[in-house]
Design a protein around this motif. Structure first.
Motif, PDB file in Angstrom:
ATOM      1  N   LYS A  13      64.270  61.989  40.455  1.00 27.43           N
ATOM      2  CA  LYS A  13      65.655  61.503  40.519  1.00 27.43           C
ATOM      3  C   LYS A  13      65.706  60.009  40.183  1.00 27.43           C
ATOM      4  O   LYS A  13      64.712  59.285  40.302  1.00 27.43           O
ATOM      5  N   ALA A  14      66.864  59.584  39.757  1.00 25.35           N
ATOM      6  CA  ALA A  14      67.061  58.159  39.509  1.00 25.35           C
ATOM      7  C   ALA A  14      67.129  57.423  40.840  1.00 25.35           C
ATOM      8  O   ALA A  14      67.485  58.011  41.864  1.00 25.35           O
ATOM      9  N   PRO A  15      66.784  56.114  40.856  1.00 23.53           N
ATOM     10  CA  PRO A  15      66.890  55.359  42.111  1.00 23.53           C
ATOM     11  C   PRO A  15      68.299  55.454  42.677  1.00 23.53           C
ATOM     12  O   PRO A  15      69.291  55.377  41.948  1.00 23.53           O
ATOM     13  N   CYS A  16      68.382  55.649  43.987  1.00 27.32           N
ATOM     14  CA  CYS A  16      69.692  55.822  44.624  1.00 27.32           C
ATOM     15  C   CYS A  16      70.282  54.473  45.029  1.00 27.32           C
ATOM     16  O   CYS A  16      71.283  54.044  44.490  1.00 27.32           O
ATOM     17  N   ASN A  17      69.630  53.817  45.979  1.00 27.75           N
ATOM     18  CA  ASN A  17      70.062  52.505  46.451  1.00 27.75           C
ATOM     19  C   ASN A  17      71.571  52.458  46.720  1.00 27.75           C
ATOM     20  O   ASN A  17      72.287  51.553  46.306  1.00 27.75           O
ATOM     21  N   ASP A  18      72.047  53.479  47.398  1.00 27.58           N
ATOM     22  CA  ASP A  18      73.467  53.625  47.710  1.00 27.58           C
ATOM     23  C   ASP A  18      73.854  52.653  48.821  1.00 27.58           C
ATOM     24  O   ASP A  18      73.405  52.780  49.950  1.00 27.58           O
ATOM     25  N   THR A  19      74.702  51.685  48.487  1.00 29.84           N
ATOM     26  CA  THR A  19      75.080  50.682  49.486  1.00 29.84           C
ATOM     27  C   THR A  19      76.458  50.940  50.083  1.00 29.84           C
ATOM     28  O   THR A  19      76.951  50.136  50.858  1.00 29.84           O
ATOM     29  N   SER A  20      77.073  52.054  49.716  1.00 25.92           N
ATOM     30  CA  SER A  20      78.375  52.350  50.305  1.00 25.92           C
ATOM     31  C   SER A  20      78.193  52.792  51.753  1.00 25.92           C
ATOM     32  O   SER A  20      77.268  53.537  52.073  1.00 25.92           O
ATOM     33  N   LEU A  21      79.067  52.341  52.629  1.00 26.47           N
ATOM     34  CA  LEU A  21      78.903  52.620  54.047  1.00 26.47           C
ATOM     35  C   LEU A  21      79.050  54.100  54.361  1.00 26.47           C
ATOM     36  O   LEU A  21      78.508  54.578  55.359  1.00 26.47           O
ATOM     37  N   GLY A  22      79.747  54.833  53.513  1.00 30.86           N
ATOM     38  CA  GLY A  22      79.911  56.257  53.748  1.00 30.86           C
ATOM     39  C   GLY A  22      78.940  57.112  52.952  1.00 30.86           C
ATOM     40  O   GLY A  22      79.038  58.338  52.958  1.00 30.86           O
ATOM     41  N   GLY A  23      77.996  56.489  52.268  1.00 31.03           N
ATOM     42  CA  GLY A  23      77.055  57.215  51.422  1.00 31.03           C
ATOM     43  C   GLY A  23      75.919  57.846  52.210  1.00 31.03           C
ATOM     44  O   GLY A  23      75.869  57.787  53.435  1.00 31.03           O
ATOM     45  N   THR A  24      74.980  58.441  51.479  1.00 25.77           N
ATOM     46  CA  THR A  24      73.856  59.128  52.111  1.00 25.77           C
ATOM     47  C   THR A  24      72.968  58.165  52.881  1.00 25.77           C
ATOM     48  O   THR A  24      72.783  57.011  52.467  1.00 25.77           O
ATOM     49  N   GLU A  25      72.436  58.652  53.980  1.00 28.07           N
ATOM     50  CA  GLU A  25      71.502  57.849  54.756  1.00 28.07           C
ATOM     51  C   GLU A  25      70.072  58.019  54.257  1.00 28.07           C
ATOM     52  O   GLU A  25      69.174  57.289  54.672  1.00 28.07           O
ATOM     53  N   LEU A  26      69.857  58.996  53.381  1.00 22.83           N
ATOM     54  CA  LEU A  26      68.488  59.350  53.006  1.00 22.83           C
ATOM     55  C   LEU A  26      67.752  58.209  52.311  1.00 22.83           C
ATOM     56  O   LEU A  26      66.553  58.036  52.503  1.00 22.83           O
ATOM     57  N   CYS A  27      68.452  57.441  51.492  1.00 24.08           N
ATOM     58  CA  CYS A  27      67.740  56.377  50.765  1.00 24.08           C
ATOM     59  C   CYS A  27      67.430  55.175  51.659  1.00 24.08           C
ATOM     60  O   CYS A  27      66.844  54.198  51.203  1.00 24.08           O
ATOM     61  N   TRP A  28      67.788  55.268  52.925  1.00 24.62           N
ATOM     62  CA  TRP A  28      67.483  54.198  53.879  1.00 24.62           C
ATOM     63  C   TRP A  28      66.392  54.614  54.866  1.00 24.62           C
ATOM     64  O   TRP A  28      66.080  53.884  55.799  1.00 24.62           O
ATOM     65  N   LYS A  29      65.824  55.791  54.649  1.00 19.22           N
ATOM     66  CA  LYS A  29      64.819  56.312  55.576  1.00 19.22           C
ATOM     67  C   LYS A  29      63.496  56.561  54.859  1.00 19.22           C
ATOM     68  O   LYS A  29      63.468  56.849  53.666  1.00 19.22           O
TER      69      LYS A  29
END
Length: 511
Positions: free
Chosen positions: A334-350
């Protein structure tokens, strides 16, 4: 083949590392907030009408205490927000997202412009960003401004205890009075004691010595690891192993029967513990070398076959277990996620327990706790007591009560087991034990061969060699077996010239 994690994975620890660093901009912002509150106390006479606080002098003289307050303030605020439901997500994630979003370009620059990071390089990115903060005054002020506006401002305005920072300022002033950093009278000190006692009923103010309750710290740590695909029992096992690692590596304490843990664990644990993911094929190849069948000798019928037991078989079984527990988010495909939206997935932070690159799985070291029992169950068959007739060879008991996988894993199960690909040998051994058509000597020697064949499947090469060296070679049993084999060979050699050649080969082998 390698593991590459989204750069956001390390963001929560990166933020904590900035909080705990020397010359921390986060601490500088906290200190300014406390000084501003103390100045307001002076103006309003909130603390006392008979004494004033020199706020800058007090914070300078109380730096260690104030730093502990700063850390405790953030740790307890994260916990209370999660507990009180002010935000459905843990504030660790919320603040981590805002922190990364505010400084994404600077963090990426330290990482060579890449949006993903190899786990082993996470610590380099963290240390590099801290160094950049010290080297770049503009970045220092930017980070400081972030903490002042977003972190302290957020808690101050939205926590149910909206005046908590004022309580910290009060506590600092009271400690200053009691330690004579703020000159006053004994009478004034005595007036302060009841006020301090009220503050100390709040756990926030009990632990200002660099320690916090262990469970509080573990909640934050576990919230940064992806456990969702594991069962409740497996999650408990993994967490138990992580706790063992933490309590051995970091400072611990105990107060009033409450187990305490150093407050800086979150600033370094994840990048240390998850620095290396284990490649499944490499792991299984190493495990096979440690657990491969014992040395082959004529004593166990010269069997060179390993049946279904091989590094490839181990890889197949381990990969199947990983596939069951794998979250498809964690892959290089997959492409890098780095989702910084507060309502986005938590997976890229774990941090993931399992990662997949192409067809190969990788797992964090803690996952071994879950692999070994699977391999034990798939490779070995538990045999009821009394079902293996090895009583005339008592030295075999220990080998049957463990096996190569249990030994490697440290599994304490003492139930009898036999390799599944050797169950036919077990059946032969059972038949021999009750075979009245064979002479007692021949039956005993044949049973020795079958027993050692089974035992070798439960032992590493080194363990098997040690077992037969101590219990067979050089004993009366060995001499009895040599005579048995020689009788068989001599008897066979009388039948043909070819058999005589075989006899000579066998004699040379024994020698």
């Amino acid at each position: 083949m390698s593991v590459r994690l989204d750069l956001t994975t390390i963001a929560p620890e990166l933020m904590d590392a900035v909080i705990y660093m020397d010359n921390s901009p986060a601490y500088a912002a906290f200190k300014e907030e406390i000084e501003a509150i103390l100045a307001d106390f002076n103006a309003t006479g909130h603390l006392s009408s008979s004494w004033k606080v020199d706020e800058k002098e007090l914070t300078a003289k109380s730096e260690d205490t104030l730093k502990n307050m700063h850390r405790a303030y953030l740790i307890w605020s994260y916990s209370e927000e999660k507990k009180n439901g002010a935000d459905p997500d843990c504030c660790c994630h919320t603040m981590g997202k805002l922190f990364f979003k505010s400084h994404a370009e600077a963090i990426k620059a330290v990482n060579g412009g890449e949006e993903t990071v190899a786990p082993k390089n996470a610590i380099n990115v963290i240390e590099g960003f801290k160094a950049q903060i010290n080297a770049d005054p503009a970045l220092f002020e930017s980070v400081k401004d972030f903490f002042k506006k977003y972190v302290y401002g957020y808690f101050f305005n939205f926590l149910s205890e909206a005046k908590i920072m004022k309580k910290y300022a009060e506590m600092l002033a009271y400690l200053g009075v009691m330690s004579n950093k703020i000159p006053t009278t004994v009478s004034e000190q005595q007036k302060i004691l009841p006020k301090m006692a009220i503050l100390l009923t709040n756990d926030r103010f009990k632990y200002l010595n660099g320690f916090v309750p262990k469970d509080l710290m573990l909640d934050i740590i576990f919230d940064r690891i992806e456990f969702a695909t594991l069962s409740e029992r497996e999650t408990a096992l993994v967490k138990e192993r992580i706790v063992t690692f933490i309590t051995k590596k970091y400072r611990t304490d105990k107060e009033d029967d409450v187990e305490l843990l150093s407050d800086d664990v979150t600033a370094s644990f994840a990048s240390d513990y998850f620095a290396k993911y284990i490649n499944v094929p490499e792991f299984c190849e190493g495990l096979y070398r440690k657990c491969a069948s014992g040395v082959r000798t004529f004593l166990d019928c010269d069997r060179d076959d390993t049946g279904d037991y091989s590094a490839a078989k181990l890889t197949e079984l381990t990969s199947a277990k990983c596939n069951t527990d794998y979250n498809s988010f964690y892959t290089t495909e997959k492409a890098p996620c780095n989702d910084t939206s507060l309502g986005g997935t938590e997976l890229c932070w774990k941090y993931p327990i399992i990662f997949k690159d192409a067809s190969d799985y990788f797992f964090a070291p803690v996952y071994e706790e879950l692999i070994y029992p699977v391999l034990d169950k798939d490779i070995y068959n538990v045999v009821p007591e009394g079902e293996i007739p090895y009583g005339i060879f008592p030295f075999a008991d220990e080998a049957f009560r463990t096996n190569a996988i249990r030994t490697a894993a440290g599994i304490s199960d003492t139930s009898l087991s036999v390799r599944k690909d050797r169950l036919a040998v077990l059946e032969q051994l059972k038949r021999l034990s009750s075979d009245s058509s064979t002479s007692p000597r021949d039956r005993k020697m044949l049973m020795l061969e079958q027993t050692l064949c089974l035992v070798s499947g439960n032992c590493s090469e080194a363990k098997y060699k040690a077992l037969i060296t101590e219990n067979v070679f050089g004993t009366d049993l060995y001499e009895e077996y040599i005579r048995y084999r020689m009788d068989l060979l001599v008897g066979s050699a009388l039948t043909s010239l070819e058999a005589k050649k075989v006899l000579l080969d066998e004699v040379n082998k024994i020698g």
